[in-house]
Design an enzyme around this catalytic site. Sequence first.
Site, PDB file in Angstrom:
ATOM      1  N   ASP A  59      71.387  -8.416  51.984  1.00 31.25           N
ATOM      2  CA  ASP A  59      71.168  -9.295  50.828  1.00 31.25           C
ATOM      3  C   ASP A  59      69.774  -9.909  50.815  1.00 31.25           C
ATOM      4  O   ASP A  59      69.544 -10.915  50.146  1.00 31.25           O
ATOM      5  CB  ASP A  59      72.237 -10.387  50.772  1.00 31.25           C
ATOM      6  CG  ASP A  59      72.230 -11.148  49.448  1.00 31.25           C
ATOM      7  OD1 ASP A  59      71.756 -10.569  48.451  1.00 31.25           O
ATOM      8  OD2 ASP A  59      72.683 -12.302  49.421  1.00 31.25           O
ATOM      9  N   ASP A  69      74.731  -2.408  48.041  1.00 22.87           N
ATOM     10  CA  ASP A  69      73.396  -2.980  47.784  1.00 22.87           C
ATOM     11  C   ASP A  69      72.312  -2.504  48.749  1.00 22.87           C
ATOM     12  O   ASP A  69      71.150  -2.864  48.584  1.00 22.87           O
ATOM     13  CB  ASP A  69      73.420  -4.517  47.808  1.00 22.87           C
ATOM     14  CG  ASP A  69      74.253  -5.132  46.699  1.00 22.87           C
ATOM     15  OD1 ASP A  69      74.537  -4.428  45.716  1.00 22.87           O
ATOM     16  OD2 ASP A  69      74.635  -6.306  46.817  1.00 22.87           O
ATOM     17  N   ASP A  85      83.481 -15.563  42.966  1.00 30.75           N
ATOM     18  CA  ASP A  85      82.055 -15.394  43.245  1.00 30.75           C
ATOM     19  C   ASP A  85      81.418 -16.705  43.688  1.00 30.75           C
ATOM     20  O   ASP A  85      80.275 -16.708  44.122  1.00 30.75           O
ATOM     21  CB  ASP A  85      81.325 -14.886  41.995  1.00 30.75           C
ATOM     22  CG  ASP A  85      81.811 -13.529  41.537  1.00 30.75           C
ATOM     23  OD1 ASP A  85      82.155 -12.704  42.398  1.00 30.75           O
ATOM     24  OD2 ASP A  85      81.855 -13.297  40.317  1.00 30.75           O
TER      25      ASP A  85
END
Length: 372
Positions: free
Chosen positions: A163, A201, A353
């Site tokens: 991230d 990601d 989230d």
Amino acid sequence: MSAAASVVVAVGAATGLLTALGDDGGGAADAARPAVTRTPRPQPPPAEPAPASARDSTPPSARGASGTPAPARTARTEPSRTAEPAGRLYRHPESQVLDWVRTHPGDPRRDVIASRVAGHPAAVWFADHTPATITARVRAVTSEGAARGRVPVLVPYAIPDRDCGGHSQGGAPDLDAYDAWIDRFAAGLGSGEVIVILEPDSVAQADCLSAAERADRFASLARAGRVLKDADPAARVYFDAGHSGWHPPARQAAWLKQAGAAAPDASDGVFSNVSNFHATADEVAHDRAVLDALGGPADLGAVIDTSRNGNGAPPDGEWCDPAGRKLGRAPTLDTGAGRVDAYLWVKLPGESDGCRGRPGTFTPSYAYELAR
């Protein structure tokens, strides 16, 4: 919607999509590792601070991550641990939504959540760097899936610099440690069919890394794909294609090729839309364009996270538990769409989230809103 990443929020060891059980200390189970050599790398440059954000002004979507085992539980009301949903995908018997359903028999939202959310299979995340226990934890899931004749979906999520220093920063301390962790992860796969969503990601978000750091990461990802498929030839390994609102397909494919996604000994294709909201039709078009640009074997396919994309992406670009979203297509390995191998629920609907509840925790009000 602007091109934004879809960031995972890894919130401690006890939260997340599904808990991977069977953590018995690892011990001897970790001794047998796939015989795949470590990929040589040049000496890395001095470490640079990760940018505060590798994205544009629209924040990315967040998702929960798996952690430590849940305590043993007594028998409760349906759905039972042994009940299996229709289809060939595996539903883990321990998750936050199943816990909520079992402990809230009188809640008026229960039946909707039980049938439309808890009754469907979803991915099992492994988001903590635990070399001593990872083999046993993976084996607990894959062996149960094999015993039931079901296909587990596993998400290794421990790449270093995860991230880019954002909400879900963490992972293994360095790439050598990551390579060793993947060896132990692979040792738990067994010989049955399993789907691996390799490091969400990790490719699409790699623009926050220097060129040398990207090359090193992509070398480790390529190695990981080879290790996983060498350990279990029945494993299907998919690489990160971002989503249709992020990088152009040609750019994403160029990075995927460096990461080994076109190599038949490492890859079965790509995945997209993990924890995001883009419409299935948009993702199908995006993934086919990525696969065309990627090249590689003609049988490379794509899997799409459809858990929360029933109404498509919010027009205002909101990423954090946005209102007005709905469940997408139910998880299936029979899509009827060319080059699309599966629709999966990688992000479990109802796990926040960070706006409707603490990041990664089950929020019944949001699950009910998605499921109605």
